[in-house]
Motif scaffolding. Structure first.
Motif, short mmCIF file in Angstrom:
data_model
loop_
_atom_site.label_atom_id
_atom_site.label_comp_id
_atom_site.label_asym_id
_atom_site.label_seq_id
_atom_site.Cartn_x
_atom_site.Cartn_y
_atom_site.Cartn_z
N LEU A 158 0.83 -1.21 0.00
CA LEU A 158 0.00 0.00 0.00
C LEU A 158 0.86 1.25 0.00
O LEU A 158 0.54 2.24 -0.67
N ARG A 207 2.13 1.80 -3.39
CA ARG A 207 1.05 2.27 -4.25
C ARG A 207 0.83 3.76 -4.04
O ARG A 207 0.67 4.52 -4.99
N GLU A 208 0.86 4.21 -2.79
CA GLU A 208 0.66 5.64 -2.52
C GLU A 208 1.80 6.48 -3.08
O GLU A 208 1.58 7.58 -3.59
N ARG A 226 1.15 6.80 -6.75
CA ARG A 226 0.06 7.76 -6.97
C ARG A 226 0.58 9.19 -6.84
O ARG A 226 0.26 10.06 -7.65
N VAL A 242 -11.35 -3.84 -7.37
CA VAL A 242 -10.05 -3.15 -7.37
C VAL A 242 -9.99 -2.18 -8.53
O VAL A 242 -9.53 -1.04 -8.39
N SER A 265 -11.57 0.15 -5.22
CA SER A 265 -11.85 -0.28 -3.84
C SER A 265 -10.58 -0.69 -3.12
O SER A 265 -9.91 -1.66 -3.51
N ASP A 266 -10.25 0.02 -2.04
CA ASP A 266 -9.07 -0.32 -1.25
C ASP A 266 -9.32 -1.62 -0.48
O ASP A 266 -8.41 -2.43 -0.30
N ARG A 267 -10.56 -1.79 -0.02
CA ARG A 267 -10.90 -3.00 0.75
C ARG A 267 -10.67 -4.25 -0.09
O ARG A 267 -10.12 -5.25 0.36
N PHE A 314 -8.67 -4.51 -2.68
CA PHE A 314 -7.23 -4.68 -2.93
C PHE A 314 -6.58 -5.33 -1.73
O PHE A 314 -5.77 -6.26 -1.86
N ASN A 315 -6.92 -4.87 -0.52
CA ASN A 315 -6.37 -5.48 0.69
C ASN A 315 -6.74 -6.97 0.77
O ASN A 315 -5.92 -7.82 1.12
N TRP A 338 -2.87 -3.98 -9.39
CA TRP A 338 -3.67 -2.78 -9.13
C TRP A 338 -3.70 -1.85 -10.34
O TRP A 338 -4.73 -1.30 -10.70
#
Lengths: 104, 173
Positions: free
Chosen positions: A30, A33-34, A37, B12, B16-18, B20-21, B57
């Motif tokens: 994550l 990914r950020e 972005r 995804v 949606s982050d949920r 992806f997690n 992603w």
């Protein structure tokens, strides 16, 4: 026999497996990914600002008598781009004002 | 599970982050195990695994529904592992990986050491097929889809790999 061998091989291979749930790994993905972005957004902002500056410069060069109007247009465009880029933050800032909607 | 994976991937793609997690949680163990079998160095393998999920992603819409989401994901991991090998992405030599495993000492670790040494003698394609089919529970068809190879080739790789690994374990396959 073959199944027993396969099971033993699978067990040996799985000894190198990470944990079934690994929050740290997920957080690292994550985070990457950020960063990706952010790099994209920063690139778009810089490119847009550069184009805007070039257009304004060209406008001022061609019509120096309209410097005020061109500058005002440039400021309006810059504010619009900024509002678009930071709209989630603006929405959060505007939340306390929601109760005032009933007066409009 | 594949229907769930397809639904998760679609979510995804919608941002949606949920989802992806959930996708990461569901597949990270298998993807990382697969890459650890291909690349020498746990950090390198995990780095490529992170790149794989980032690619999922970014390019989720490239999945056209042909085959399983899992196979598609592993095909990304496979391509990245091959690229890494081509670039000479080896920070640890096989002997260092062996030392890392040898710091244990339980019977399971002895098997793992023997397997690691035997795996090092297999080609990259053979290692990939063996880890997918014997470690991650893929069928030959699904492994063939992930690796972009004919099913017969994958079965041949698994068969040769199994024989080599069984010999390393001191059993007959």
């Amino acid at each position: 026999m073959s199944n027993a061998v396969d099971e033993r091989i699978a067990e040996g291979l799985m000894s190198r497996a990470p944990a079934r749930r690994d929050a740290l790994f997920r957080l690292t993905v994550l985070e990457r990914r950020e960063r990706l972005r952010f790099r994209r957004q920063a690139g778009v902002m810089v490119a847009t600002a550069s184009c805007l500056a070039a257009l304004l410069g060209a406008g001022l060069f061609v019509r120096p008598d309209m410097a005020l109007a061109i500058s005002a247009a440039g400021l309006a465009a810059a504010l619009s781009i900024g509002a678009y880029a930071y709209r989630p933050a603006l929405v959060r800032l505007a939340r306390p004002l929601r109760p005032l909607r009933r007066f409009f | 599970m594949d229907e769930d994976d397809a639904a998760l991937l679609a979510a995804v793609c919608e941002g949606s982050d949920r989802a992806f997690n959930a996708l990461i949680d569901r597949h990270q163990q298998a993807v990382r195990l697969f890459l650890r079998g291909l690349v020498s160095g746990l950090e390198d393998a995990d780095d490529i695994a992170q790149e794989t999920f980032l690619a999922v992603w970014r390019h989720g819409r490239a999945y056209k529904g042909r085959g399983s989401v899992r196979a598609w994901m592993f095909s990304i991991a496979w391509r990245k592992a091959k690229d890494a090998q081509r670039l000479g992405f080896r920070r640890r030599r096989r002997e260092a990986a062996y030392r890392e495993l040898a710091s244990g000492g339980s019977p399971a670790t002895d098997d793992a050491i023997a397997l690691e040494q035997a795996m090092a003698t297999l080609s990259l394609d053979q290692r990939a097929a063996v880890v997918l089919c014997l470690g991650c529970g893929f069928t030959a068809a699904e492994a063939a889809e992930a690796l972009g190879q004919p099913v017969g080739t994958v079965k041949s790789h698994v068969s040769r790999g199994r024989a080599r690994l069984a010999e390393a374990l001191g059993v007959q396959s």
